[in-house]
Structure formats: structure tokens, C-alpha cells
Enzyme design. Structure first.
Site, mmCIF file in Angstrom:
data_model
loop_
_atom_site.group_PDB
_atom_site.id
_atom_site.type_symbol
_atom_site.label_atom_id
_atom_site.label_comp_id
_atom_site.label_asym_id
_atom_site.label_seq_id
_atom_site.Cartn_x
_atom_site.Cartn_y
_atom_site.Cartn_z
ATOM 1 C CB CYS A 1 15.022 -0.339 21.396
ATOM 2 S SG CYS A 1 13.327 -0.726 20.816
ATOM 3 N NE ARG B 1 -3.711 -0.109 2.454
ATOM 4 C CZ ARG B 1 -4.295 0.066 3.725
ATOM 5 N NH1 ARG B 1 -4.098 -0.629 4.750
ATOM 6 N NH2 ARG B 1 -5.194 1.316 3.908
ATOM 7 C CG HIS C 1 -8.520 5.649 11.241
ATOM 8 N ND1 HIS C 1 -9.673 5.525 10.394
ATOM 9 C CD2 HIS C 1 -9.223 5.890 12.398
ATOM 10 C CE1 HIS C 1 -10.503 5.397 10.717
ATOM 11 N NE2 HIS C 1 -10.448 5.654 11.933
ATOM 12 C CD GLN D 1 -13.584 7.454 8.110
ATOM 13 O OE1 GLN D 1 -13.659 6.393 8.321
ATOM 14 N NE2 GLN D 1 -14.468 8.227 7.431
ATOM 15 C CB ILE E 1 -3.633 5.703 6.445
ATOM 16 C CG1 ILE E 1 -3.673 4.558 5.573
ATOM 17 C CG2 ILE E 1 -4.262 5.414 7.763
ATOM 18 C CD1 ILE E 1 -3.196 3.133 6.184
ATOM 19 C CG ASP E 2 -4.273 8.678 0.918
ATOM 20 O OD1 ASP E 2 -5.436 8.474 0.395
ATOM 21 O OD2 ASP E 2 -4.187 9.738 1.401
ATOM 22 C CG ASN F 1 -20.491 8.709 -1.101
ATOM 23 O OD1 ASN F 1 -20.186 7.900 -2.085
ATOM 24 N ND2 ASN F 1 -19.979 8.413 -0.120
ATOM 25 C CB SER G 1 -18.846 3.454 3.124
ATOM 26 O OG SER G 1 -17.849 3.151 4.394
ATOM 27 N N GLY H 1 -16.437 11.265 0.329
ATOM 28 C CA GLY H 1 -15.882 9.940 0.224
ATOM 29 C C GLY H 1 -15.912 8.986 1.320
HETATM 30 C C1 BV8 Z 1 -12.748 1.199 17.939
HETATM 31 C C2 BV8 Z 1 -6.405 2.182 9.374
HETATM 32 C C3 BV8 Z 1 -13.127 0.995 20.310
HETATM 33 C C4 BV8 Z 1 -5.823 0.875 9.086
HETATM 34 C C5 BV8 Z 1 -8.790 1.783 9.652
HETATM 35 C C6 BV8 Z 1 -19.736 -3.606 15.048
HETATM 36 C C7 BV8 Z 1 -20.545 -2.342 15.058
HETATM 37 C C8 BV8 Z 1 -19.751 -0.945 15.407
HETATM 38 C C9 BV8 Z 1 -18.831 -1.016 15.589
HETATM 39 C C10 BV8 Z 1 -17.950 -2.139 15.497
HETATM 40 C C11 BV8 Z 1 -18.420 -3.520 15.306
HETATM 41 N N1 BV8 Z 1 -17.620 -4.232 15.327
HETATM 42 C C12 BV8 Z 1 -16.261 -3.713 15.592
HETATM 43 C C13 BV8 Z 1 -16.588 -2.207 15.656
HETATM 44 C C14 BV8 Z 1 -15.489 -1.009 15.670
HETATM 45 C C15 BV8 Z 1 -14.801 -0.944 14.661
HETATM 46 C C16 BV8 Z 1 -15.624 -0.833 13.497
HETATM 47 O O1 BV8 Z 1 -16.181 0.494 13.520
HETATM 48 N N2 BV8 Z 1 -15.715 -1.693 12.482
HETATM 49 C C17 BV8 Z 1 -16.586 -1.648 11.396
HETATM 50 C C18 BV8 Z 1 -16.059 -2.507 10.218
HETATM 51 C C19 BV8 Z 1 -17.904 -2.037 11.721
HETATM 52 N N3 BV8 Z 1 -14.018 0.208 14.801
HETATM 53 C C20 BV8 Z 1 -12.774 0.140 15.315
HETATM 54 O O2 BV8 Z 1 -12.414 -1.047 15.691
HETATM 55 C C21 BV8 Z 1 -12.065 1.462 15.443
HETATM 56 N N4 BV8 Z 1 -11.649 1.215 17.103
HETATM 57 O O3 BV8 Z 1 -13.824 1.105 17.842
HETATM 58 O O4 BV8 Z 1 -12.143 0.945 19.050
HETATM 59 C C22 BV8 Z 1 -12.643 0.171 21.351
HETATM 60 C C23 BV8 Z 1 -13.086 0.420 22.547
HETATM 61 C C24 BV8 Z 1 -12.296 0.130 23.725
HETATM 62 C C25 BV8 Z 1 -11.456 -0.611 23.888
HETATM 63 C C26 BV8 Z 1 -10.733 -0.973 22.502
HETATM 64 C C27 BV8 Z 1 -11.460 -0.507 21.455
HETATM 65 C C28 BV8 Z 1 -11.017 1.513 14.750
HETATM 66 C C29 BV8 Z 1 -11.395 1.733 13.201
HETATM 67 C C30 BV8 Z 1 -10.115 2.167 12.667
HETATM 68 C C31 BV8 Z 1 -9.697 1.089 11.722
HETATM 69 N N5 BV8 Z 1 -8.566 1.526 11.013
HETATM 70 N N6 BV8 Z 1 -7.841 2.284 8.773
HETATM 71 C C32 BV8 Z 1 -5.719 0.607 7.765
HETATM 72 O O5 BV8 Z 1 -6.121 1.204 6.763
HETATM 73 O O6 BV8 Z 1 -4.837 -0.462 7.284
HETATM 74 S S1 BV8 Z 1 -10.413 1.924 8.922
HETATM 75 C C33 BV8 Z 1 -10.390 2.307 7.153
HETATM 76 O O7 BV8 Z 1 -11.587 2.022 6.760
HETATM 77 C C34 BV8 Z 1 -10.375 3.693 6.887
HETATM 78 O O8 BV8 Z 1 -9.405 4.276 7.670
HETATM 79 C C35 BV8 Z 1 -11.583 3.985 6.755
HETATM 80 O O9 BV8 Z 1 -11.980 4.557 8.101
HETATM 81 C C36 BV8 Z 1 -12.489 2.845 6.530
HETATM 82 C C37 BV8 Z 1 -12.818 2.942 5.206
HETATM 83 O O10 BV8 Z 1 -14.074 3.762 5.177
HETATM 84 P P1 BV8 Z 1 -14.141 4.598 4.177
HETATM 85 O O11 BV8 Z 1 -13.046 5.818 4.198
HETATM 86 O O12 BV8 Z 1 -15.415 5.159 4.244
HETATM 87 O O13 BV8 Z 1 -13.844 4.001 2.826
HETATM 88 P P2 BV8 Z 1 -14.826 2.949 2.159
HETATM 89 O O14 BV8 Z 1 -14.161 2.229 1.203
HETATM 90 O O15 BV8 Z 1 -15.544 2.346 3.111
HETATM 91 O O16 BV8 Z 1 -15.812 3.998 1.359
HETATM 92 C C38 BV8 Z 1 -15.472 4.634 0.286
HETATM 93 C C39 BV8 Z 1 -16.523 5.547 0.053
HETATM 94 O O17 BV8 Z 1 -16.278 6.562 -1.028
HETATM 95 C C40 BV8 Z 1 -18.062 5.176 -0.262
HETATM 96 O O18 BV8 Z 1 -19.110 5.763 0.269
HETATM 97 C C41 BV8 Z 1 -17.932 5.482 -2.110
HETATM 98 O O19 BV8 Z 1 -19.404 5.389 -2.255
HETATM 99 C C42 BV8 Z 1 -17.304 6.641 -1.967
HETATM 100 N N7 BV8 Z 1 -16.472 7.142 -3.269
HETATM 101 C C43 BV8 Z 1 -16.050 6.078 -4.037
HETATM 102 N N8 BV8 Z 1 -15.571 7.013 -5.051
HETATM 103 C C44 BV8 Z 1 -15.564 8.213 -4.874
HETATM 104 C C45 BV8 Z 1 -16.600 8.112 -3.773
HETATM 105 N N9 BV8 Z 1 -16.997 9.551 -3.273
HETATM 106 C C46 BV8 Z 1 -17.075 10.401 -4.086
HETATM 107 N N10 BV8 Z 1 -16.050 10.441 -4.944
HETATM 108 C C47 BV8 Z 1 -15.467 9.363 -5.543
HETATM 109 N N11 BV8 Z 1 -14.983 9.378 -6.722
HETATM 110 ZN ZN ZN Z 2 12.287 1.013 19.620
#
Ligand code: BV8
Ligand code: ZN
EC number: 2.3.1.-
Length: 275
Positions: free
Chosen positions: A178, A73, A126, A108, A110-111, A241, A217, A215
Site C-alpha cells: 500500500c 543496527r 521484542h 529479548q 532482535i538480532d 551472567n 540485566s 545475559g
Molecule cells: C510495556 C526492542 C506496558 C527495541 C526492547 C518503570 C518501571 C518498570 C517498568 C517501566 C517503567 N517505565 C516504563 C516501564 C515499562 C518498560 C520498561 O521496562 N522500561 C525499563 C527501561 C524500566 N517496558 C516497556 O515499555 C515494555 N512494554 O511495558 O508495555 C504497557 C501496558 C499497557 C499499555 C501500554 C504499554 C516494552 C519493553 C520492550 C522494549 N524493547 N527492544 C530495540 O531493541 O530497539 S527492550 C531492549 O532492552 C531489549 O530487547 C532488552 O529487553 C532490553 C535490554 O536488556 P538486556 O537484554 O538485559 O540487555 P542489557 O544490556 O540491559 O544487559 C546485558 C546483560 O548481559 C548484563 O546483565 C550484562 O552483565 C550481561 N552480559 C554482558 N556480556 C556478557 C553478559 N552475560 C554473559 N556473558 C557475556 N559475555
Molecule cells: Zn501497507
């Protein structure tokens, strides 16, 4: 429930008058720069979904595979450029700043493309593909090396049948202080967001007088609640979006289309005011 307006001239005037704009962006803003989003077809690498590998468990189980994924990535992003949406946001920030007004990006992604386009006020909810954190001493470093380490050179091919010979952890990215094993400084699923970052984001969400949500979801928490939180304060929120999302009905404005078209258009009165 009132349907969101798609009145662009009205929104352009709002943006031209605002004093404290927050831009919430997700993977969709970088889609037109050629970076796959999570939920589209691009959300796969080999036989894995990002959500399978973006977890502490995956890293513990197989740090070599996890690092191949992040190395891949990083290399993809290093070959891409910001698009007109990133650029318009960076330009608007510079114009507004001269007038003592604010524009903050809370992303959100990380790019790092907002920063490459010239945005200064960027909160990376993130983390970043180009930061590492030592699993031993917790030191966080910026690292834009390509490759990040010799053992990962030419590794990370996304093809399903790519042979993944495991890289010994000694040859994975190591801490210069380290020599502990480094991990990407990103927030994985199941991990909490960094408290200082979350506090900073909330401060902006509580004080802004206009919000653009671009952009995303809106399925990943807590980021998914940020724009609805601003809307519930009665502050105008515009969603950009290519399709509606679970929160579109919460917002005053919804502009359907590619963000590289709709975002520059929505900010253009900020630029004409300046001329
Ligand atoms: C936490 C870094 C709590 C890593 C990322 C069940 C229900 C609710 C929540 C949860 C659940 N089970 C688990 C959870 C919590 C979980 C979560 O939300 N899961 C989801 C899947 C349900 N969340 C977490 O774990 C977060 N931490 O809650 O901790 C906690 C509390 C106490 C103790 C411990 C923990 C941490 C979440 C962060 C994860 N890391 N990224 C990496 O990237 O490798 S998330 C990653 O995915 C991104 O950063 C981003 O946040 C997410 C992707 O989402 P989008 O950016 O919206 O992208 P997506 O592809 O989904 O959508 C693209 C959109 O663009 C679409 O709508 C599309 O239509 C639109 N689009 C496309 N092209 C265009 C456009 N729009 C305009 N123009 C275009 N051309
Ligand atoms: Zn170190």
C-alpha cells in the site's frame, strides 16, 4: 535467603534429565558476537541512548533518524556471527527433539542470532531487526536487504558528529502493498508486547521443568519477571551472567562468566548422553 549454587556438575545432570527446557536470553548472549549490549558503553548511538530512540514518539517525531538507527543496527548484525552459546543451545534443541524432549528459546534480542545458529523454537519477545511492519496496512514482512532502501545506503554512522540530513519520508522504507511508511517490527518502550507472542512465552514458562536465563540485566518489563516467575513455581533456574542482577538471589543456580564459556559447559551432558 539461600545463596544460588554454582555447582556445574549438578546442573549438568539436571539439564541432561530435563524434558522441557526454556532458555531466556538477553543482549549479553550476543555481546561476544560483537553486538553492543544496551547497558554497557555500547548502549549509545551518536548522542542517543537506545531507550531514547526505541519509542513510538521518536519514530513519529523523526522517522528518518529512527530508521538510520535501525539501519545501522541491521548492518552491524549482518556482519556478525552467532557464538558458542547460541550454537550450544541450537545443538541441544536438536538432540533433545530427537528424544521427544523440548528446548524453547524465549529471547529479548532482535538480532536473529539464535536462528542463525540453527535454533528452530525461538520466541522473539521484542520482534526482529529483520522484520518490518506497515504503519498503514499493518502488513509484517521479513526483510534482510542491505541496505533496506537506497536512501539509507551508507547512512547511520554512529559517530556523535555524524551529520544527519533528514531523509524525506517518501524515500524511507515503504510498503510494497500500500506504499505506506514501514517501521521496524520491534516492540518499542511504552508499547505492549504482541499478545500471541506473550501467550506463547507464558505457555512455555508455565510448562518448563528447567530454565536458563542468560545475559540479561532483568530491568526491562515484562521480560524481567519471566525467570523469577518460573523460580516461584519451584522449577530450577540458572542465571548466566558476568555480574549478578537484581534477581540472582531468586534463582537456584548462578554461573558467573562469559556465556560463550558457561552455557556450552552447562549443556554438555545433553550431548554426551546422546553419544
Ligand atoms: C510495556 C526492542 C506496558 C527495541 C526492547 C518503570 C518501571 C518498570 C517498568 C517501566 C517503567 N517505565 C516504563 C516501564 C515499562 C518498560 C520498561 O521496562 N522500561 C525499563 C527501561 C524500566 N517496558 C516497556 O515499555 C515494555 N512494554 O511495558 O508495555 C504497557 C501496558 C499497557 C499499555 C501500554 C504499554 C516494552 C519493553 C520492550 C522494549 N524493547 N527492544 C530495540 O531493541 O530497539 S527492550 C531492549 O532492552 C531489549 O530487547 C532488552 O529487553 C532490553 C535490554 O536488556 P538486556 O537484554 O538485559 O540487555 P542489557 O544490556 O540491559 O544487559 C546485558 C546483560 O548481559 C548484563 O546483565 C550484562 O552483565 C550481561 N552480559 C554482558 N556480556 C556478557 C553478559 N552475560 C554473559 N556473558 C557475556 N559475555
Ligand atoms: Zn501497507
Amino acid at each position: 535467603m539461600q545463596r544460588p549454587s554454582s555447582n556445574m556438575p549438578e546442573f549438568q545432570l539436571l539439564a541432561a534429565k530435563s524434558k522441557y527446557i526454556v532458555v531466556l536470553s538477553g543482549a549479553g548472549i550476543s555481546a561476544e558476537s560483537g553486538i553492543p549490549t544496551f547497558r554497557g558503553a555500547g548502549g549509545y548511538w551518536r548522542t542517543y541512548q537506545a531507550t531514547d530512540l526505541a519509542t513510538p514518539e521518536a519514530f513519529k517525531r523523526d522517522p528518518s533518524l529512527c530508521w538510520e538507527f535501525y539501519h545501522y543496527r541491521r548492518e552491524v548484525v549482518l556482519s556478525k556471527k552467532p557464538n558458542a552459546a547460541h550454537e550450544a543451545i541450537a545443538k541441544a534443541e536438536a538432540v533433545l527433539e530427537k528424544q521427544g524432549r523440548k528446548l524453547i528459546v524465549v529471547t529479548q534480542n532482535i538480532d536473529g542470532l539464535h536462528q542463525s545458529a540453527g535454533s528452530k523454537n525461538v520466541v522473539e519477545l521484542h520482534g526482529s531487526l529483520f522484520k518490518t511492519r506497515c504503519t498503514k496496512c499493518q502488513a509484517v514482512e521479513v526483510d534482510r536487504n542491505s541496505p533496506i532502501c537506497e536512501a539509507l545506503r551508507d547512512r547511520g554512522a554512529p559517530d556523535v558528529d555524524a551529520v544527519a540530513t533528514r531523509i524525506p519520508t517518501e524515500q524511507l522504507p515503504r510498503c510494497s502493498k500500500c506504499s505506506g511508511l514501514l517501521r521496524p517490527h520491534v516492540v518499542w518502550f511504552g508499547e505492549q508486547l504482541y499478545p500471541d507472542v506473550l501467550n506463547e512465552a507464558n505457555r512455555h514458562l508455565e510448562n518448563c521443568d528447567l530454565c536458563l536465563v542468560i545475559g540479561t540485566s532483568s530491568v526491562v518489563y515484562p521480560a524481567a519477571m519471566f525467570a523469577p516467575q518460573v523460580a516461584s513455581r519451584g522449577v530450577p533456574v540458572a542465571e548466566f551472567n558476568i555480574e549478578s542482577t537484581p534477581h540472582t538471589m531468586d534463582f537456584g543456580y548462578y554461573f558467573e562468566g562469559s556465556s560463550s564459556q558457561t552455557v556450552p559447559q552447562s549443556l554438555e551432558k545433553i550431548f554426551s548422553e546422546q553419544e
